[in-house]
Design a protein around this motif. Sequence first.
Motif, PDB file in Angstrom:
ATOM      1  N   TYR A   1       0.853  -1.185   0.000  1.00  0.00           N
ATOM      2  CA  TYR A   1       0.000   0.000   0.000  1.00  0.00           C
ATOM      3  C   TYR A   1       0.894   1.242   0.000  1.00  0.00           C
ATOM      4  CZ  TYR A   1      -3.838  -3.040   1.644  1.00  0.00           C
ATOM      5  OH  TYR A   1      -4.777  -4.021   1.780  1.00  0.00           O
ATOM      6  N   ARG A   2       0.445   2.257  -0.735  1.00  0.00           N
ATOM      7  CA  ARG A   2       1.150   3.540  -0.721  1.00  0.00           C
ATOM      8  C   ARG A   2       0.124   4.662  -0.765  1.00  0.00           C
ATOM      9  NH1 ARG A   2       3.206   6.907  -5.125  1.00  0.00           N
ATOM     10  NH2 ARG A   2       4.760   8.352  -4.297  1.00  0.00           N
TER      11      ARG A   2
ATOM     12  N   ALA B   1       3.239  13.366   5.658  1.00  0.00           N
ATOM     13  CA  ALA B   1       3.844  12.049   5.442  1.00  0.00           C
ATOM     14  C   ALA B   1       3.332  11.377   4.178  1.00  0.00           C
ATOM     15  CB  ALA B   1       3.572  11.131   6.624  1.00  0.00           C
ATOM     16  N   GLU B   2       4.260  10.778   3.433  1.00  0.00           N
ATOM     17  CA  GLU B   2       3.901   9.703   2.523  1.00  0.00           C
ATOM     18  C   GLU B   2       3.891   8.438   3.365  1.00  0.00           C
ATOM     19  OE1 GLU B   2       5.585   8.830  -1.625  1.00  0.00           O
ATOM     20  OE2 GLU B   2       6.713   7.457  -0.333  1.00  0.00           O
ATOM     21  N   VAL B   3       2.901   7.575   3.149  1.00  0.00           N
ATOM     22  CA  VAL B   3       2.752   6.376   3.974  1.00  0.00           C
ATOM     23  C   VAL B   3       2.832   5.146   3.084  1.00  0.00           C
ATOM     24  CG1 VAL B   3       1.308   5.173   5.659  1.00  0.00           C
ATOM     25  CG2 VAL B   3       1.281   7.677   5.554  1.00  0.00           C
TER      26      VAL B   3
ATOM     27  N   VAL C   1       6.408   7.443   6.264  1.00  0.00           N
ATOM     28  CA  VAL C   1       6.060   6.538   7.360  1.00  0.00           C
ATOM     29  C   VAL C   1       5.937   5.123   6.815  1.00  0.00           C
ATOM     30  CG1 VAL C   1       4.306   5.869   9.046  1.00  0.00           C
ATOM     31  CG2 VAL C   1       4.922   8.279   8.776  1.00  0.00           C
ATOM     32  N   LEU C   2       6.669   4.217   7.416  1.00  0.00           N
ATOM     33  CA  LEU C   2       6.581   2.794   7.121  1.00  0.00           C
ATOM     34  C   LEU C   2       5.634   2.204   8.155  1.00  0.00           C
ATOM     35  CD1 LEU C   2       7.761   0.587   5.262  1.00  0.00           C
ATOM     36  CD2 LEU C   2       9.629   0.330   6.898  1.00  0.00           C
TER      37      LEU C   2
ATOM     38  N   ALA D   1      -4.287  10.768   8.911  1.00  0.00           N
ATOM     39  CA  ALA D   1      -3.756  11.655   9.954  1.00  0.00           C
ATOM     40  C   ALA D   1      -2.279  11.936   9.729  1.00  0.00           C
ATOM     41  CB  ALA D   1      -3.976  11.027  11.328  1.00  0.00           C
ATOM     42  N   LEU D   2      -1.532  10.905   9.355  1.00  0.00           N
ATOM     43  CA  LEU D   2      -0.104  11.073   9.085  1.00  0.00           C
ATOM     44  C   LEU D   2       0.101  11.941   7.844  1.00  0.00           C
ATOM     45  CD1 LEU D   2       0.871   7.353   9.710  1.00  0.00           C
ATOM     46  CD2 LEU D   2       1.481   9.276  11.191  1.00  0.00           C
ATOM     47  N   HIS D   3      -0.716  11.698   6.820  1.00  0.00           N
ATOM     48  CA  HIS D   3      -0.638  12.442   5.566  1.00  0.00           C
ATOM     49  C   HIS D   3      -0.891  13.920   5.797  1.00  0.00           C
ATOM     50  CE1 HIS D   3      -1.998  13.739   1.510  1.00  0.00           C
ATOM     51  NE2 HIS D   3      -1.250  12.746   1.059  1.00  0.00           N
TER      52      HIS D   3
END
Length: 264
Positions: free
Chosen positions: A19-20, A55-57, A30-31, A49-51
């Motif tokens: 997933y990306r 962040a790219e997740v 974020v990994l 929330a991270l995005h």
Amino acid sequence: MTEAQLSTMDGSRGEIAVYRWPHPTATHRVLLVHGYGEHLGRYDHVAAALHAHGAEVVGPDHLGHGRSAGERVLVPSFDDVLADLRAVADRAGTDLPVVLVGHSMGGMIAARYAQLHGAGLTSVVLSGPVLGSWAPVALADGEIPDEPLDVSTLSRDPAVGERYAADPLIWHGPFKRETLRALGRCLDEINTGPRLTPPTLWLHGADDQLVPIGPSRAGIDRIRGDRFEQIAYPGARHEIFNETTNTAVLADVTRFIAGTLPTG
């Protein structure tokens, strides 16, 4: 935020789903590491929330989990899972600071990954991690009950348990003996391994009945480094990212991450 982009890659024991959640102006990557029996598709709101904080997740469904290949929840060795996680990180690139976030069994995987590859991590977040010791591991040498998970232990929000029970990508059967033995070996490796060098945040529900806070606290105390924060949430159950207070939990995560990113 855009929806997750799904792709596949060759893993240690077959094809794994990756997933990306891309970010056009990402400040960090974020990994994300999911827990036992589940899949990363349950983490859209966490990625959002991270995005929202730059962040790219990215992250995989572990072998035998979710959309990835393999017999369901069969993990003969967590070395394979760790190798797959490293391959996902390598494919994502080294152009951004990398933060590792793991939940439950994913917290165990993240802790071991940080012991092995801490030099490449900016920080680590462990949510309700299986650390220290875990009672189900003892079932590997005895009878393994075939009883469904009590979904009320996941969250005080009953809708979380209802969605979990209805999710066809989640494993609803018994533990696999080989997986439990592999879990025990991984815990032993963590317990005797080096202390964590990246800044680390340990989060746990104080009323977690699936991964009780006591053994996890003993485990993190054994390996935590000098740069360490901890938060226990009163009344919270196992899936703190899905708890009734999850907005505050995710705010704690993004605050911590922001404080560990390079400036300038």
